[in-house]
Scaffold this motif. Sequence first.
Motif, PDB file in Angstrom:
ATOM      1  N   LEU A   9       0.834  -1.206   0.000  1.00 22.79           N
ATOM      2  CA  LEU A   9       0.000   0.000   0.000  1.00 22.79           C
ATOM      3  C   LEU A   9       0.867   1.253   0.000  1.00 22.79           C
ATOM      4  O   LEU A   9       0.534   2.237  -0.655  1.00 22.79           O
ATOM      5  N   ARG A  10       1.987   1.191   0.720  1.00 28.71           N
ATOM      6  CA  ARG A  10       2.906   2.331   0.698  1.00 28.71           C
ATOM      7  C   ARG A  10       3.342   2.602  -0.743  1.00 28.71           C
ATOM      8  O   ARG A  10       3.317   3.744  -1.211  1.00 28.71           O
ATOM      9  N   GLN A  11       3.706   1.524  -1.466  1.00 24.67           N
ATOM     10  CA  GLN A  11       4.101   1.698  -2.865  1.00 24.67           C
ATOM     11  C   GLN A  11       2.964   2.293  -3.695  1.00 24.67           C
ATOM     12  O   GLN A  11       3.183   3.144  -4.550  1.00 24.67           O
ATOM     13  N   ALA A  12       1.734   1.839  -3.420  1.00 22.73           N
ATOM     14  CA  ALA A  12       0.591   2.342  -4.184  1.00 22.73           C
ATOM     15  C   ALA A  12       0.366   3.836  -3.917  1.00 22.73           C
ATOM     16  O   ALA A  12       0.138   4.616  -4.850  1.00 22.73           O
ATOM     17  N   TYR A  13       0.468   4.251  -2.647  1.00 25.33           N
ATOM     18  CA  TYR A  13       0.285   5.680  -2.333  1.00 25.33           C
ATOM     19  C   TYR A  13       1.443   6.513  -2.891  1.00 25.33           C
ATOM     20  O   TYR A  13       1.243   7.637  -3.334  1.00 25.33           O
ATOM     21  N   LYS A  68     -11.013  10.381   0.869  1.00 26.37           N
ATOM     22  CA  LYS A  68     -11.838  10.769  -0.275  1.00 26.37           C
ATOM     23  C   LYS A  68     -11.067  10.804  -1.582  1.00 26.37           C
ATOM     24  O   LYS A  68     -11.625  10.531  -2.638  1.00 26.37           O
ATOM     25  N   ILE A  69      -9.777  11.155  -1.497  1.00 21.20           N
ATOM     26  CA  ILE A  69      -9.044  11.316  -2.752  1.00 21.20           C
ATOM     27  C   ILE A  69      -8.178  10.104  -3.074  1.00 21.20           C
ATOM     28  O   ILE A  69      -8.212   9.564  -4.171  1.00 21.20           O
ATOM     29  N   VAL A  98      -6.176   3.934  -4.939  1.00 12.77           N
ATOM     30  CA  VAL A  98      -5.425   2.703  -4.645  1.00 12.77           C
ATOM     31  C   VAL A  98      -6.369   1.504  -4.488  1.00 12.77           C
ATOM     32  O   VAL A  98      -5.980   0.463  -3.966  1.00 12.77           O
ATOM     33  N   LYS A  99      -7.592   1.653  -4.960  1.00 14.01           N
ATOM     34  CA  LYS A  99      -8.587   0.599  -4.772  1.00 14.01           C
ATOM     35  C   LYS A  99      -8.122  -0.789  -5.223  1.00 14.01           C
ATOM     36  O   LYS A  99      -8.337  -1.761  -4.477  1.00 14.01           O
ATOM     37  N   LEU A 138      -6.025  -2.182  -2.548  1.00 15.17           N
ATOM     38  CA  LEU A 138      -6.838  -2.494  -1.365  1.00 15.17           C
ATOM     39  C   LEU A 138      -7.561  -3.825  -1.549  1.00 15.17           C
ATOM     40  O   LEU A 138      -7.627  -4.644  -0.626  1.00 15.17           O
ATOM     41  N   ILE A 139      -8.092  -4.037  -2.749  1.00 17.35           N
ATOM     42  CA  ILE A 139      -8.808  -5.293  -2.997  1.00 17.35           C
ATOM     43  C   ILE A 139      -7.836  -6.474  -2.934  1.00 17.35           C
ATOM     44  O   ILE A 139      -8.146  -7.510  -2.328  1.00 17.35           O
ATOM     45  N   VAL A 140      -6.654  -6.293  -3.523  1.00 17.68           N
ATOM     46  CA  VAL A 140      -5.657  -7.367  -3.476  1.00 17.68           C
ATOM     47  C   VAL A 140      -5.317  -7.713  -2.028  1.00 17.68           C
ATOM     48  O   VAL A 140      -5.294  -8.879  -1.635  1.00 17.68           O
ATOM     49  N   VAL A 141      -5.086  -6.679  -1.212  1.00 19.97           N
ATOM     50  CA  VAL A 141      -4.736  -6.911   0.191  1.00 19.97           C
ATOM     51  C   VAL A 141      -5.890  -7.609   0.921  1.00 19.97           C
ATOM     52  O   VAL A 141      -5.686  -8.576   1.658  1.00 19.97           O
TER      53      VAL A 141
END
Lengths: 268, 284
Positions: free
Chosen positions: A150-154, A178-179, A184-185, A188-191
């Motif tokens: 997630l860090r990589q995604a953000y 909100k933004i 990163v959805k 999030l789904i993968v996680v």
Amino acid sequence: MKNGLRPILLSVVALLCIFPFYWMVLASLRSAGDIFQFPPQLLPVNISLSNYSEIWNAVPMSLYFFNTIVITILTAFLNVLASSLTGFALARLQFNGKKLLFLCVLSAMIFPKEIMMIPLFSITVKLGLIDNYWGVVLPFAIDALSVFLLRQAYLAIPKEIEEAAYMDGCKPFSLWLKIMQPMVKPTLIVVALFSTMGAWSDFMWPMIVLQDPQYHTVQLGLQGMQGTFVNNFRFIAAGAVLSIIPVFVIFIVFQKYFVKGIFAGVGK
Amino acid sequence: MAKSKQTFFFALPAFVFFAVFFCYPVLYVFINSFREENLITAGSFIGFENYTVLLTDIVFWKVLLNSFLYILVTPILIAASLMLALALRGNNRLNRIFRSAFFFPVVTPLVTAGIIWKWMFAEDMGIINYLFSSLGISSVKWLSAFPENMLAVMIITIWRGAGYYMMIMLAGLAVTDADIEEAAILDGAGYWQRVWHIIIPQLRSTIVMVFVISSIAAVKLFTELYVLIPGAPMAQKTIVSLLFRESFEKFNMGYGSAIGILLFLFTLGLSIANLKLLDRPDKP
């Protein structure tokens, strides 16, 4: 491979992959007499669903499923929430101890879970969480690899978006919720997916924490059946088939996210 | 970057979590490896005794060797997953169906997988020994003899792993350079020549990744053995089996911690390599 052998070889490999499932389903549908037939009957003849109703009555299968569902939902929910908060903080916020926290995340990825179980067991005992859902869930509530992904995604989100949001008077919380969450959805789904599958299939840690059979998960229940029904594999097979249906359904529905997750390095 | 009171809200859960469930336990396992500790009596500091007992115990060396012998599945997994990925490279419907078929074993929980295969490997009534006997091969003691039971566990590992590593290989293949391959076709290079001289060199980091991940998984093998051969002597099992028995069946937590520290040291190189591979910029 560009020749005619390719489909034949692939079909043989696919058969090797699938046959064990077929053979178990078949065992789960057979009667006591037929299952030990020799030579073995390879086709589904003389089959019935009676083993399923018998296993459902003989062991508390519905309880096992309930326990597993509770543990799986708690695990996935906490991991997605906490990992995305942490991943966002590491990627997008400035705070004291940020380097230390990231170092913890990286070290946690290196340290085998199997070793952590010894001290975590003592902690769980001290917290009074043996034979408690939270005892299974809390010690592994934040998965370091999830935080890392997630860090990589953000981090991949352009800085301009963040700057524009702050210019408009956005606070970090609404920037996150909100933004950036919608952006990163997929991660999030993968996680969520991998923690769901992991929690559903987990064995070693639940076995250590959940000693009272009343709290057993499906996987623990299945292992227990091996002792109870030593001479009745058809019952164990029925239980095994039931245990596998939810993961197969999730896999079929979310297939493309599994592929995405593996491409990103999640899993094992 | 923003400095805000809200920052606190984002990082606090992680600080608490990693302090309680990571830093403290790591410290605890390290300290305990120098103690006699059983959770019931007070326990005491015994210096390096856990380690000296371990390192002079023949069973420890046997389980350690077994754990590393399981790495032997790695070359097979690499070859199998690479072949499957090459065969299923194009993204058409048939290929996607095949990929899914190979992936079902991957999502199968370990206990379930163990039960499925225990039935297949059953020595008197199992389908595998039946097939062998009808081919005139004498039946194999898949569950009761060593190293046959190791071979059985390896077969399960390959069954569960091939589809997973195939997906990683496909990810690697997706970013190989198509132009070089086309140039090679024009130069008259055959299929296997292209695979060997053009595709495999470009897949090097992917192959290393598969090697590292599958080796770590092999060294930490436990559940398969617990389900498949629960009654086998410890000397036929793995280092995590020994760790489990000492820590959670005999409650020798100090001794178990020492096993854990050694396991950590033995896997450290592989784990760091894994971390580096995850963080590399050219990752597909």
